[in-house]
Design a protein around this motif. Structure first.
Motif, PDB file in Angstrom:
ATOM      1  N   SER A  66      -0.612  10.420  19.926  1.00  0.00           N
ATOM      2  CA  SER A  66      -1.473  10.993  19.584  1.00  0.00           C
ATOM      3  C   SER A  66      -0.793  12.030  18.923  1.00  0.00           C
ATOM      4  N   ASN A  67       0.863  12.558  18.538  1.00  0.00           N
ATOM      5  CA  ASN A  67       1.547  13.060  18.579  1.00  0.00           C
ATOM      6  C   ASN A  67       2.248  12.613  17.004  1.00  0.00           C
ATOM      7  N   ILE A  68       2.468  11.834  16.779  1.00  0.00           N
ATOM      8  CA  ILE A  68       3.270  10.915  15.987  1.00  0.00           C
ATOM      9  C   ILE A  68       2.996  11.582  14.494  1.00  0.00           C
ATOM     10  N   LYS A  69       4.542  11.706  13.486  1.00  0.00           N
ATOM     11  CA  LYS A  69       4.757  12.324  12.354  1.00  0.00           C
ATOM     12  C   LYS A  69       3.964  11.573  11.159  1.00  0.00           C
ATOM     13  N   LYS A  70       3.538  11.565  10.168  1.00  0.00           N
ATOM     14  CA  LYS A  70       3.001  10.680   9.197  1.00  0.00           C
ATOM     15  C   LYS A  70       4.360  10.262   8.973  1.00  0.00           C
ATOM     16  N   ALA A  71       5.448  10.034   8.763  1.00  0.00           N
ATOM     17  CA  ALA A  71       6.594   9.562   8.141  1.00  0.00           C
ATOM     18  C   ALA A  71       6.497   8.213   9.484  1.00  0.00           C
ATOM     19  N   ASP A  72       6.662   8.685  11.127  1.00  0.00           N
ATOM     20  CA  ASP A  72       6.544   7.255  11.262  1.00  0.00           C
ATOM     21  C   ASP A  72       5.917   6.559  11.453  1.00  0.00           C
ATOM     22  N   LEU A  73       3.978   6.970  11.487  1.00  0.00           N
ATOM     23  CA  LEU A  73       2.920   6.523  11.411  1.00  0.00           C
ATOM     24  C   LEU A  73       2.731   5.051  10.321  1.00  0.00           C
ATOM     25  N   ILE A  74       3.806   5.990   9.389  1.00  0.00           N
ATOM     26  CA  ILE A  74       3.705   5.170   7.555  1.00  0.00           C
ATOM     27  C   ILE A  74       4.855   3.902   8.370  1.00  0.00           C
ATOM     28  N   ALA A 121      -5.256  11.954   9.581  1.00  0.00           N
ATOM     29  CA  ALA A 121      -5.952  10.914   9.741  1.00  0.00           C
ATOM     30  C   ALA A 121      -6.860   9.371   9.199  1.00  0.00           C
ATOM     31  N   GLN A 122      -6.511   9.563   7.615  1.00  0.00           N
ATOM     32  CA  GLN A 122      -6.317   8.013   7.277  1.00  0.00           C
ATOM     33  C   GLN A 122      -5.555   6.830   8.114  1.00  0.00           C
ATOM     34  N   LEU A 123      -4.533   7.619   8.173  1.00  0.00           N
ATOM     35  CA  LEU A 123      -3.363   6.844   8.496  1.00  0.00           C
ATOM     36  C   LEU A 123      -3.990   5.971   9.944  1.00  0.00           C
ATOM     37  N   LYS A 124      -4.327   7.054  10.580  1.00  0.00           N
ATOM     38  CA  LYS A 124      -4.783   7.051  11.840  1.00  0.00           C
ATOM     39  C   LYS A 124      -5.536   5.961  11.988  1.00  0.00           C
ATOM     40  N   VAL A 136       1.316  -1.354  -0.131  1.00  0.00           N
ATOM     41  CA  VAL A 136      -0.040   0.127   0.006  1.00  0.00           C
ATOM     42  C   VAL A 136       0.508   1.106  -0.356  1.00  0.00           C
ATOM     43  N   ASP A 137       0.341   2.362  -0.677  1.00  0.00           N
ATOM     44  CA  ASP A 137       1.271   3.324  -1.051  1.00  0.00           C
ATOM     45  C   ASP A 137       0.681   4.474  -0.037  1.00  0.00           C
ATOM     46  N   TYR A 138       1.114   4.314   1.596  1.00  0.00           N
ATOM     47  CA  TYR A 138       0.666   5.135   2.419  1.00  0.00           C
ATOM     48  C   TYR A 138       0.680   6.807   1.995  1.00  0.00           C
ATOM     49  N   SER A 139       2.172   6.965   1.928  1.00  0.00           N
ATOM     50  CA  SER A 139       1.991   8.135   1.696  1.00  0.00           C
ATOM     51  C   SER A 139       1.158   9.228   0.596  1.00  0.00           C
ATOM     52  N   SER A 140       0.148   8.890   0.451  1.00  0.00           N
ATOM     53  CA  SER A 140      -1.298   9.382  -0.832  1.00  0.00           C
ATOM     54  C   SER A 140      -2.361   9.714   0.551  1.00  0.00           C
ATOM     55  N   TYR A 141      -2.442   8.907   1.684  1.00  0.00           N
ATOM     56  CA  TYR A 141      -3.195   8.866   2.509  1.00  0.00           C
ATOM     57  C   TYR A 141      -2.537  10.181   3.206  1.00  0.00           C
ATOM     58  N   THR A 142      -3.572  10.853   4.624  1.00  0.00           N
ATOM     59  CA  THR A 142      -3.769  11.833   5.008  1.00  0.00           C
ATOM     60  C   THR A 142      -3.645  11.438   6.872  1.00  0.00           C
TER      61      THR A 142
END
Length: 52
Positions: free
Chosen positions: A37-45, A22-25, A14-20
Motif C-alpha cells: 500500500s505504501n509503494i512509491k510511484k517509480a516502483d509501481l511503474i 491513484a491511477q497507477l494503483k 504506455v507512458d505511466y509517468s503521466s499517471y497519478t
C-alpha cells in the motif's frame, strides 16, 4: 517474411509517468499486479512495466 516483421513489432508502450499514483494503483488492481500500500510511484511503474 511478413510474419517475421509482424513478430518484431511490439505493442505501443504506455507512458505511466503521466499517471497519478491513484491511477497507477487502479491499473495495477485491474491487471492483477500485487503491490504494498505504501509503494512509491517509480516502483509501481516498474512493476507495471514488468507485467506488460
Amino acid at each position: 517474411m511478413d510474419d517475421e516483421i509482424a513478430a518484431t513489432i511490439d505493442e505501443p508502450t504506455v507512458d505511466y509517468s503521466s499517471y497519478t499514483v491513484a491511477q497507477l494503483k487502479s491499473i495495477a488492481d485491474e491487471s492483477g499486479v500485487e503491490y504494498p500500500s505504501n509503494i512509491k510511484k517509480a516502483d509501481l511503474i516498474a512493476k507495471l512495466e514488468e507485467q506488460a
